[in-house]
Design an enzyme around this catalytic site. Structure first.
Site, PDB file in Angstrom:
ATOM      1  N   LYS A 205      48.935  36.252  40.651  1.00 40.61           N
ATOM      2  CA  LYS A 205      48.682  35.389  40.408  1.00 40.61           C
ATOM      3  C   LYS A 205      50.481  34.717  39.920  1.00 40.61           C
ATOM      4  CE  LYS A 205      46.657  31.008  40.572  1.00 40.61           C
ATOM      5  NZ  LYS A 205      44.923  30.676  39.387  1.00 40.61           N
ATOM      6  N   GLU A 211      51.822  43.341  32.234  1.00 31.92           N
ATOM      7  CA  GLU A 211      51.338  45.123  32.513  1.00 31.92           C
ATOM      8  C   GLU A 211      51.955  45.138  33.535  1.00 31.92           C
ATOM      9  OE1 GLU A 211      49.455  42.506  30.806  1.00 31.92           O
ATOM     10  OE2 GLU A 211      47.791  42.942  29.357  1.00 31.92           O
ATOM     11  N   GLY A 265      41.715  33.465  39.864  1.00 28.29           N
ATOM     12  CA  GLY A 265      42.510  35.029  39.325  1.00 28.29           C
ATOM     13  C   GLY A 265      40.941  35.686  39.594  1.00 28.29           C
ATOM     14  N   ARG A 266      40.116  35.880  38.902  1.00 29.39           N
ATOM     15  CA  ARG A 266      38.931  36.055  38.951  1.00 29.39           C
ATOM     16  C   ARG A 266      37.843  36.063  40.260  1.00 29.39           C
ATOM     17  NH1 ARG A 266      39.565  33.104  34.775  1.00 29.39           N
ATOM     18  NH2 ARG A 266      37.968  31.024  34.236  1.00 29.39           N
ATOM     19  N   GLU A 351      35.394  35.971  31.431  1.00 27.03           N
ATOM     20  CA  GLU A 351      35.864  34.838  31.266  1.00 27.03           C
ATOM     21  C   GLU A 351      36.170  33.218  31.599  1.00 27.03           C
ATOM     22  OE1 GLU A 351      39.701  35.721  33.658  1.00 27.03           O
ATOM     23  OE2 GLU A 351      40.443  36.850  31.715  1.00 27.03           O
ATOM     24  N   HIS A 382      20.006  58.120  31.167  1.00 26.76           N
ATOM     25  CA  HIS A 382      20.220  59.682  30.047  1.00 26.76           C
ATOM     26  C   HIS A 382      21.483  58.975  29.245  1.00 26.76           C
ATOM     27  CE1 HIS A 382      18.300  62.183  32.685  1.00 26.76           C
ATOM     28  NE2 HIS A 382      18.625  60.941  33.777  1.00 26.76           N
ATOM     29  N   LYS A 510      47.955  37.414  23.060  1.00 23.40           N
ATOM     30  CA  LYS A 510      49.767  37.909  24.380  1.00 23.40           C
ATOM     31  C   LYS A 510      50.458  37.524  23.694  1.00 23.40           C
ATOM     32  CE  LYS A 510      47.918  36.345  29.542  1.00 23.40           C
ATOM     33  NZ  LYS A 510      48.003  35.819  30.244  1.00 23.40           N
TER      34      LYS A 510
HETATM   35  O1  F6P Z   1      43.310  38.223  31.358  1.00 22.33           O
HETATM   36  C1  F6P Z   1      44.058  36.845  32.188  1.00 22.33           C
HETATM   37  C2  F6P Z   1      45.064  37.023  33.377  1.00 22.33           C
HETATM   38  O2  F6P Z   1      45.200  35.576  33.455  1.00 22.33           O
HETATM   39  C3  F6P Z   1      43.335  36.930  34.088  1.00 22.33           C
HETATM   40  O3  F6P Z   1      42.617  35.427  34.317  1.00 22.33           O
HETATM   41  C4  F6P Z   1      44.123  37.179  35.995  1.00 22.33           C
HETATM   42  O4  F6P Z   1      43.458  37.602  36.322  1.00 22.33           O
HETATM   43  C5  F6P Z   1      44.872  37.804  35.180  1.00 22.33           C
HETATM   44  O5  F6P Z   1      45.379  37.271  33.506  1.00 22.33           O
HETATM   45  C6  F6P Z   1      45.723  38.199  36.159  1.00 22.33           C
HETATM   46  O6  F6P Z   1      47.169  36.892  35.613  1.00 22.33           O
HETATM   47  P1  F6P Z   1      48.171  37.878  37.017  1.00 22.33           P
HETATM   48  O7  F6P Z   1      47.114  37.765  38.000  1.00 22.33           O
HETATM   49  O8  F6P Z   1      48.570  36.729  36.690  1.00 22.33           O
HETATM   50  O9  F6P Z   1      49.039  39.039  37.061  1.00 22.33           O
END
Ligand code: F6P
Length: 546
Positions: A205, A211, A265-266, A351, A382, A510
């Site tokens: 987003k 990452e 995002g979620r 979240e 199990h 972060k």
């Molecule tokens: O972990 C925090 C967060 O902002 C989530 O809410 C989101 O889905 C994820 O990081 C990834 O963010 P982005 O889509 O901006 O890379």
């Protein structure tokens, strides 16, 4: 929390005390119609909550709680595009993404549906071009593998859905997901892949998440090394709200698909974030996935509270978390392809509900979201089911199971269903000392030995569970399941008076990682001011590094 909500909770607490004199088996014994009374149907999906400890009076009080908290008004405000995410000053309109009717949905006085539909069409056209081979890699070969790079909401929804819908994935195409910044993840994902036949979809987003950007850069180098720098553009697509950052990465606007700040995002799998899934299963099945969610949206908007499935799910969530004080909630799909559903719901629920202050910034006065966890059955049986049956923690469980499998041959599936039903029955009914002892005696054991062993074989029972039974795990049903849980979370947040749509709790870690990275990478000696644990760990790290 308003006085009316406090009073509604007090009434529920009194109801719980009254309920404690009756066990679940007794509740079943006194009411042969308990299943009909405490189950709901929506299309191909049935929700049976008769094995939770509720009475008609409980359900009435829970609905009173929803009314006192203004759940309906808050729901309508979301659908009306109001800026209910008050800490980010944003509307919350993921429901517009599955509004296939096209009926106007407003945000800031503008109907968002034309741009939603147009962007979906762009995604579908791109997906079709990849699927048919009209769009190929730089060397003219067809794409056979889609690698989705993203994390959190930009990974979990599509990854969960791609596994769930694997029978619908086009033959000759496979989709993989890379999320972790751990270099092992991308290394293992790329091993064995042919760069000439691999398409990367970078989903973020913000297009700044470290990452995702690190993995995207590694993927870019991998393509450039194998096929040359000029080939890179043909092997990347991006999904983001940040056009400038996408351009800066070197992905052309034509291969960028956008969504909007009013999609959290979620809650974003329904948008272009689902691009990898769209390519894998195709526009027709993706549309069915949206249609399932739309069906739930319409039900959520219009069904009376007492027959409203996501409302009842949310109210039971509050009943368990806030009235019975159960700290966790297990999601147990008896459906191997829903293996990633617990992880998706972890983000969705934790979240959203993992908050310590109200919308007004005041400390909450009641516990907020439970810990969500789970694994598919029968595997879990199990592993951790021992604790669910005999441990001292009570964990409300959701069981999910399909009436029919995709595979031929009934034996596997009959066993799967029998196990699912057996587990919820065992949790509800339990086994008394006398039953355990008499069973052992009937098997030929002496009375003394049976009495010694029986306590270990006692099951307290009375452990609540809800079962979701659906026809088949098809795209529409998956859409329904995910949307049901989304609205469940909405209802819980509405009653608790918290913001389900921000996630400030992920920020501090972060920020600190950004400060620590140069210290980890550097030669040492810059640790002053650090706490002794972090400094000690860094010092030891330098000694251990090979
Ligand atoms: O972990 C925090 C967060 O902002 C989530 O809410 C989101 O889905 C994820 O990081 C990834 O963010 P982005 O889509 O901006 O890379």
């Amino acid at each position: 929390m308003t006085d009316a909500v406090t009073r509604a909770f007090e009434a529920l607490e009194a109801n719980r005390r009254a309920m404690m004199v009756m066990s679940l088996p007794e509740l079943f014994g006194e009411d042969p119609r308990r299943f009909e009374r405490f189950s709901l149907k929506l299309g191909p999906l049935l929700m049976d909550f008769s094995k939770t400890r509720v009475a008609t009076s409980t359900m009435r009080l829970l609905v009173d709680l929803a009314k006192a908290a203004g759940v309906e008004e808050k729901r309508d405000a979301m659908f009306a595009g109001e800026r209910i995410n008050v800490t980010e000053n944003r509307a919350v309109l993921h429901v517009a993404l599955r509004n296939l009717s096209g009926a106007p949905m407003m945000c800031d006085g503008r109907d968002v549906m034309p741009e939603v539909a147009a962007e979906r069409e762009r995604c579908f056209a791109f997906a079709e071009a990849v699927r048919t081979g009209a769009l190929r890699g730089a060397t003219g070969k067809r794409f056979t593998t889609i690698v989705n790079i993203g994390i959190g909401g930009s990974d979990l929804g599509p990854a969960m859905a791609a596994e769930a819908l694997s029978p619908y994935i086009r033959r000759g195409l496979s989709v993989r997901f890379v999320s972790n910044v751990d270099g092992a993840h991308i290394a293992d994902t790329l091993r064995g892949l042919d760069p000439a036949r691999t398409l990367f979809v970078v989903v973020s987003k913000t297009f700044t998440t470290v990452e995702t950007m690190t993995n995207a850069q590694t993927a870019r180098n991998w393509v450039a090394q194998a096929l040359g720098e000029d080939a890179v553009g043909a092997h990347f697509a991006a999904v983001s709200t940040n056009l400038a950052a996408v351009n800066a990465f070197g992905i052309a606007e034509a291969a960028m698909f956008r969504f909007w700040d009013w999609v959290g995002g979620r809650y974003s799998v329904w948008s272009a974030v689902g691009l990898s899934l769209m390519i894998a299963v195709g526009p027709r099945h993706f549309t069915a996935f949206l249609a399932g969610a739309e069906r739930v949206d319409q039900h959520f908007r219009t069904a009376p509270l007492k027959r409203n499935m996501p409302v009842i799910m949310g109210l039971l969530g509050l009943w368990h978390r806030n009235v019975w004080s159960y700290a966790s909630h297990a999601v147990l799909p008896y459906d191997q392809r829903l293996a990633r559903l617990p992880a998706h719901l972890q983000q969705l629920d934790m979240e959203s509900l993992g908050k310590g202050v109200t919308m007004e910034g005041k400390a909450v006065t009641r516990p907020t979201g439970p810990i969500i966890w789970g694994e598919p059955g029968t595997n879990g049986q199990h592993a951790f089911f021992q604790l669910l049956h005999q441990g001292t923690e009570i964990v409300p469980c959701d069981f999910l199971v399909a009436a029919s499998p995709h595979e031929r041959g009934r034996r596997h599936h009959d066993l799967l269903i029998a196990n699912c039903l057996a587990q919820s029955k065992a949790m509800m009914k339990g086994r008394s000392f006398e039953e355990a002892r008499d069973q052992l005696i009937a098997r030929g054991m002496s009375r003394a030995e049976a009495e010694r062993l029986a306590p270990h074989r006692v099951f307290p029972g009375d452990r609540p569970s809800t079962t979701f039974l659906y026809r088949k795990l098809d795209p529409a049903t998956l859409g329904m399941i995910v949307a049901l849980y989304e609205h469940k979370v909405f209802v819980m947040a509405a009653v608790l008076g918290i913001n389900a749509f921000d996630q400030w709790g992920v920020e501090l870690g972060k920020e600190l990682a950004t400060v620590l990275e140069p210290l980890v990478a550097g030669p040492g000696g810059a640790e002053e001011g650090l706490d002794s644990s972090t400094a000690g760990l860094l010092a030891q790290l330098r000694k251990l590094r090979v």
